[in-house]
Design an enzyme around this catalytic site. Structure first.
Site, PDB file in Angstrom:
ATOM      1  N   GLU A 173       0.402  37.291  53.644  1.00  0.00           N
ATOM      2  CA  GLU A 173      -0.685  38.227  53.233  1.00  0.00           C
ATOM      3  C   GLU A 173      -2.229  37.744  52.780  1.00  0.00           C
ATOM      4  O   GLU A 173      -2.714  38.306  52.248  1.00  0.00           O
ATOM      5  CB  GLU A 173      -0.307  39.380  52.024  1.00  0.00           C
ATOM      6  N   HIS A 247       1.208  41.750  45.432  1.00  0.00           N
ATOM      7  CA  HIS A 247       0.474  40.691  45.629  1.00  0.00           C
ATOM      8  C   HIS A 247       0.165  39.910  44.344  1.00  0.00           C
ATOM      9  O   HIS A 247       0.195  40.586  43.482  1.00  0.00           O
ATOM     10  CB  HIS A 247      -0.923  40.683  46.329  1.00  0.00           C
ATOM     11  N   CYS A 377      -9.383  42.759  45.402  1.00  0.00           N
ATOM     12  CA  CYS A 377      -8.517  42.910  46.884  1.00  0.00           C
ATOM     13  C   CYS A 377      -9.605  43.181  47.863  1.00  0.00           C
ATOM     14  O   CYS A 377      -9.476  42.863  49.108  1.00  0.00           O
ATOM     15  CB  CYS A 377      -7.959  44.201  46.756  1.00  0.00           C
TER      16      CYS A 377
HETATM   17  O1  SUG Z   1      -1.564  46.468  51.504  1.00  0.00           O
HETATM   18  N1  SUG Z   1      -2.702  49.400  50.476  1.00  0.00           N
HETATM   19  C1  SUG Z   1      -2.946  48.076  50.485  1.00  0.00           C
HETATM   20  C2  SUG Z   1      -3.485  47.525  49.433  1.00  0.00           C
HETATM   21  C3  SUG Z   1      -3.969  45.969  49.234  1.00  0.00           C
HETATM   22  C4  SUG Z   1      -4.383  45.387  48.000  1.00  0.00           C
HETATM   23  N2  SUG Z   1      -4.582  44.021  48.518  1.00  0.00           N
HETATM   24  C5  SUG Z   1      -4.617  43.142  47.389  1.00  0.00           C
HETATM   25  N3  SUG Z   1      -3.738  43.225  46.414  1.00  0.00           N
HETATM   26  N4  SUG Z   1      -5.336  41.927  47.775  1.00  0.00           N
HETATM   27  C6  SUG Z   1      -1.490  47.262  50.558  1.00  0.00           C
HETATM   28  O2  SUG Z   1      -0.472  47.755  50.128  1.00  0.00           O
HETATM   29  C7  SUG Z   1      -2.129  51.583  51.185  1.00  0.00           C
HETATM   30  C8  SUG Z   1      -2.475  52.309  52.476  1.00  0.00           C
HETATM   31  C9  SUG Z   1      -1.850  53.577  52.621  1.00  0.00           C
HETATM   32  O3  SUG Z   1      -0.875  54.030  51.936  1.00  0.00           O
HETATM   33  O4  SUG Z   1      -2.612  54.725  53.164  1.00  0.00           O
HETATM   34  C10 SUG Z   1      -2.301  50.116  51.452  1.00  0.00           C
HETATM   35  O5  SUG Z   1      -2.140  49.662  52.510  1.00  0.00           O
END
Ligand code: SUG
Length: 445
Positions: A173, A247, A377
């Protein structure tokens, strides 16, 4: 001297709540809620413009095209009419949502980046993250490889590797699970990779699938030719993952010689952290500023609700000699100002002379936060020499004029609100491609 540039990815006009984030409690809680794509994009843009206004080189990637109808066809769906789309939404909402996903907005998951000076061949190394844990994100790597190539193509030496193979043991990731610590020149770097899987598969009863494996971390470190003596692997605490820490950047953060992490960030990490302190001191001649936040000061659920650890830390540039810049600035989610424990913590960090944080900006990122994404993020850091930064394409660099043009295009073309059912209208897909054209124009002007 190495300077970190930031790349933020503009939120797409089909931003919605699909409930697809694996182990991401916010995404699950807000599944199918009405989204506000216009506000989401403006919030992200304002945050990036704030970083640019602090003198940090800030770049913008535009949203890749949506919907991905080819992907729905690959799964055997017909997508020739609004009725067929509606049927897809009802039978397989995950696939439908994934085809319209705007999750590329969380740029910290775009890739892992290693500074050229950390790599034995002296090249900048980049591995786009395969993001294979969830329905909607695996397609991003191919799209962002193109964008990363466009940004970096004028550099003399860099390597963009293919994403790691799409197999379960190599779940990756990107930078959300990687931290680079360095001395004040940025030239002496130490890399920390954080994974969630257990050493002996099957020994741990996970509530959620850990998204990053140790095998993936090691593969990235090997291909980037990082010095094994200055590369560390830490394992995420299972208690944290089960509470919704999907994460590492939700529970730890770093910038320069500062590392802030929660007591529950790492599992049995004590000896590795002591080795890290020692290694940093020996490599740079200065102590690592490592701040461990105790559960008694910040319970895990408040760390998650506030997203304190997803605050972005930047080194601003002085606007003039008579106006010296603070050493480091924290860009924190608005929630941190509202929750007493995090507000107190931030006030203490600023008041203390034992760390370089001297200022905080609270930013409102409601739409991103509701899907589990805070300020950090939304950006990918790329450590570069000043000369190299001068070579990057000017049109992707966010200055006030570009921010104004993008903002005007968003105000004019993005939907104010969106339900998943609105995406079934075939004419909406055409509108999305028009929005892409308008954003391109704003960049190319
Ligand atoms: O991968 N949310 C993302 C959030 C990512 C956050 N990034 C970091 N922590 N670096 C994920 O979970 C939600 C999409 C949805 O449910 O429509 C989503 O993908």
């Amino acid at each position: 001297m190495i300077t970190e540039i930031n790349i933020d990815a503009l939120v797409g006009p089909s931003h919605h709540f699909g409930g697809l984030g694996v182990g991401n409690v916010a995404s699950q809680q807000h599944a199918y809620r009405t989204s506000r794509p216009r506000e989401a994009a403006l919030e992200g843009l304002r945050k990036a413009a704030l970083v640019a206004s602090l003198g940090v080189p800030q770049y913008i990637f535009l949203p890749p095209p949506r919907p991905r109808f080819s992907w729905l066809r690959e799964l055997g769906f017909s997508v020739n009419s609004s009725e067929q789309l509606s049927e897809t939404l009802h039978t397989t909402p995950q696939a439908f949502s994934a085809a319209f996903s705007s999750a590329f907005m969380w740029a910290a998951n775009m890739a892992t980046v290693s500074a050229a000076c950390d790599c034995s061949d002296n090249r900048l190394h980049v591995t786009p993250a395969n993001l294979i844990s969830s329905w909607h994100r695996a397609g991003e790597a191919a799209e962002r490889t193109i964008d990363l190539n466009s940004l970096l193509s004028s550099l003399d030496s860099y390597s963009i590797h293919p994403q790691l193979s799409a197999i379960v043991p190599l779940r990756d990731e990107g930078a959300a699970n990687h931290m680079r610590l360095c001395d004040t020149t940025g030239k002496i770097g130490i890399n920390i990779f954080v994974h969630g899987d257990d050493p002996e598969p099957g020994t741990c009863d996970w509530k959620f699938l850990p998204r990053q494996t140790r095998a993936a971390c090691e593969a990235v470190a090997r291909r980037h030719q990082l010095d094994p003596q200055r590369t560390f692997y830490l394992r995420q605490h299972p208690v944290a993952i089960s509470a919704g820490v999907f994460h590492n950047d939700v529970i730890a953060t770093s910038h320069g010689r500062l590392l802030i992490h929660h007591e529950l960030a790492f599992h049995e990490g004590q000896s590795e952290l002591l080795r890290l302190d020692d290694c940093f001191q020996k490599a740079t001649g200065a102590p690592l500023l490592r701040i461990e936040i105790l559960t008694s000061d910040l319970p895990l659920d408040e760390a998650l609700r506030s997203y304190f650890f997803n605050s972005q830390i930047v080194t601003p540039r002085a606007s003039s000699l008579s106006n010296p810049a603070p050493q480091m600035v924290l860009i924190s989610p608005q929630q941190c100002a509202e929750i007493p424990s995090t507000r107190r913590l931030i006030e203490q960090l600023i008041a203390s002379t034992e760390n370089p944080i001297e200022e905080v900006h609270y930013v409102s990122l409601e739409e991103s936060m509701a899907n589990g994404g805070g300020p950090a993020c939304l950006r990918l850091r790329v450590p570069l020499e000043r000369d190299d930064i001068d070579k990057l394409p000017r049109q992707l660099r966010l200055d006030r004029q570009l921010a104004e043009r993008l903002s005007a295009a968003i105000e004019r073309w993005y939907p104010e609100s969106l339900e998943l059912a609105d995406l079934c209208d075939l004419s909406f897909a055409e509108e999305l491609s028009q929005v892409s054209n308008q954003l391109q124009k704003a960049i190319l002007l």
